[in-house]
Design an enzyme around this catalytic site. Structure first.
Site, short mmCIF file in Angstrom:
data_model
loop_
_atom_site.label_atom_id
_atom_site.label_comp_id
_atom_site.label_asym_id
_atom_site.label_seq_id
_atom_site.Cartn_x
_atom_site.Cartn_y
_atom_site.Cartn_z
CB CYS A 278 -18.47 -5.92 4.84
SG CYS A 278 -17.72 -4.35 5.34
CB CYS B 191 -15.31 -7.67 6.14
SG CYS B 191 -14.80 -5.97 5.78
CB CYS C 227 -0.92 -0.01 1.21
SG CYS C 227 -2.08 1.39 1.23
CB CYS D 62 -1.16 0.10 8.17
SG CYS D 62 -1.71 -1.18 7.02
CB CYS E 267 -18.78 -0.97 8.51
SG CYS E 267 -17.73 -1.70 9.79
CB CYS F 247 -1.87 4.03 7.98
SG CYS F 247 -3.01 4.55 6.68
NE ARG G 184 -19.58 -4.59 12.16
CZ ARG G 184 -20.31 -5.68 11.97
NH1 ARG G 184 -19.90 -6.83 12.47
NH2 ARG G 184 -21.45 -5.63 11.30
#
Length: 365
Positions: free
Chosen positions: A130, A98, A54, A61, A190, A58, A262
């Site tokens: 999802c 998801c 990616c 991450c 979500c 972040c 969640r």
């Protein structure tokens, strides 16, 4: 206090968060029982359909290409692989799958068409679908909805103020704009965040204000405890205490009474007693399976043992909303527009992110 409000202030949320614990638990449990079955918890499976590489920075991450985390990347899975994983998840008691792809944003083309086919395939298995794919446009959201998508995940991560201390490659407003694009369809939202990234209590409250003032509020809100991964900028953060998680879950339940709260990342660091307190405080969804994208998660058999011990039952699919219809690709009303939106790149400097990037360069030499 169980009426849904969209005008919470940070001060009000902090007052709730800081209540004496027994009073907070009682209030949250009371709200929970008015709006939900306290003995039913949704079980979802999170599947990384494209891992690593990616371009974002972040700080939490391990999938960011600029850090060195020993994550094994993989290209986009094919439809049959995803179907096999979905069937396995269904057999294990999950009602929702998801799918997460390590993308900055959705790009029209062959890969997105493949994701749309994954959505169609899983919806036909009578499971909620999802996706979390990064930023997306209104047309892309409509294409996902048409394929049968039930929910779209796009976390705010933290307050707008603290967000800038964690991520420099995208803007907070882009998160809100993506949620707004999803709201132009029949797909549910979500959206939640992570605690334990070094934020203040005011930032936790700020995130809940940002979520609760959306109208409608998100149908699902994941509360994640940071899992500090070696090689990421936040690798040295200490785990949040179970009391922090319980307070965050309880406050979320009070502020967003209809939302499914969640209990997400960080459960491997929680005892069954700690998780039980979170369920009592209003959590009514977990992610099952041995991994949450790339970080450890309790085994599904362990979760089923915990459910039996606590007298909990897995939620059936489409309990909260009717199953969406799937439109086949050949009958689609919405086509690829070849869009190239200019999502924000603030590119301010975050010292710990830059330091982690430099360490990675040295290791990779």
């Amino acid at each position: 206090m169980s009426e849904t409000r969209h005008n919470w202030t940070k001060e009000e949320v902090l007052d709730i968060y800081n209540k004496p614990l027994m009073e907070l638990l009682y209030e949250a449990a009371t709200v929970h029982r008015k709006r939900h079955d306290p003995n039913v918890v949704q079980v979802s499976t999170l599947l990384s359909i494209k891992t690593g590489g990616c371009s974002e920075d972040c700080g939490y991450c391990p999938q960011a290409a600029r850090y060195h985390t020993d994550i094994e990347g993989n290209d986009l899975m094919n439809v049959q692989q995803v179907k096999a994983q979905a069937l396995r998840a269904k057999e294990g008691g999950s009602s929702r799958v998801c799918m997460g792809a390590a993308w900055r944003n959705v790009k029209d083309g062959e890969e997105f068409d493949q994701v749309l086919e994954m959505v169609r395939t899983i919806n036909k298995l009578d499971m909620e679908v999802c996706c979390t794919l990064g930023m997306l446009t209104e047309n892309q959201a409509k294409r996902l909805a048409e394929a049968g998508l039930y929910a779209y995940n796009h976390n705010l991560d933290s307050s707008e103020e603290y967000y800038k201390e964690v991520i420099s490659t995208r803007g907070y407003q882009d998160r809100l704009d993506t949620i707004d694009n999803v709201r132009k369809t029949n797909v549910t939202v979500c959206s939640g965040g992570i605690i334990g990234m070094g934020e203040r209590l005011e930032d936790r409250a700020g995130m809940l204000v940002a979520l609760s003032t959306l109208n409608p509020q998100p149908e699902s809100t994941p509360i994640n405890a940071l899992v500090a991964v070696e090689g990421t900028p936040l690798e040295d953060q200490k785990p949040v205490s179970i009391w922090d998680m319980v307070r965050m879950v309880a406050t979320t339940r009070i502020v967003m009474p209809e939302t499914q709260v969640r209990l997400s990342a960080g459960r491997t660091q929680m005892t069954r007693e700690g998780q039980a307190m979170c369920f009592f405080a209003g959590a009514n969804s977990i992610f099952a399976g041995d991994k949450l994208l790339t970080t450890p998660n309790p085994d599904v058999n362990e979760d089923m043992e915990m459910f039996a011990l606590l007298g909990l039952e897995p939620q059936k699919p489409f309990t909260k909303k009717v199953q969406p219809q799937t439109v086949e690709a050949k009958d689609s009303e919405f086509e690829s527009l070849g869009e190239k939106p200019k999502w924000t790149r603030p590119e301010h400097t975050i010292e710990r992110n830059e330091a982690a990037k430099e360490r990675a360069k040295i290791i990779k030499q």
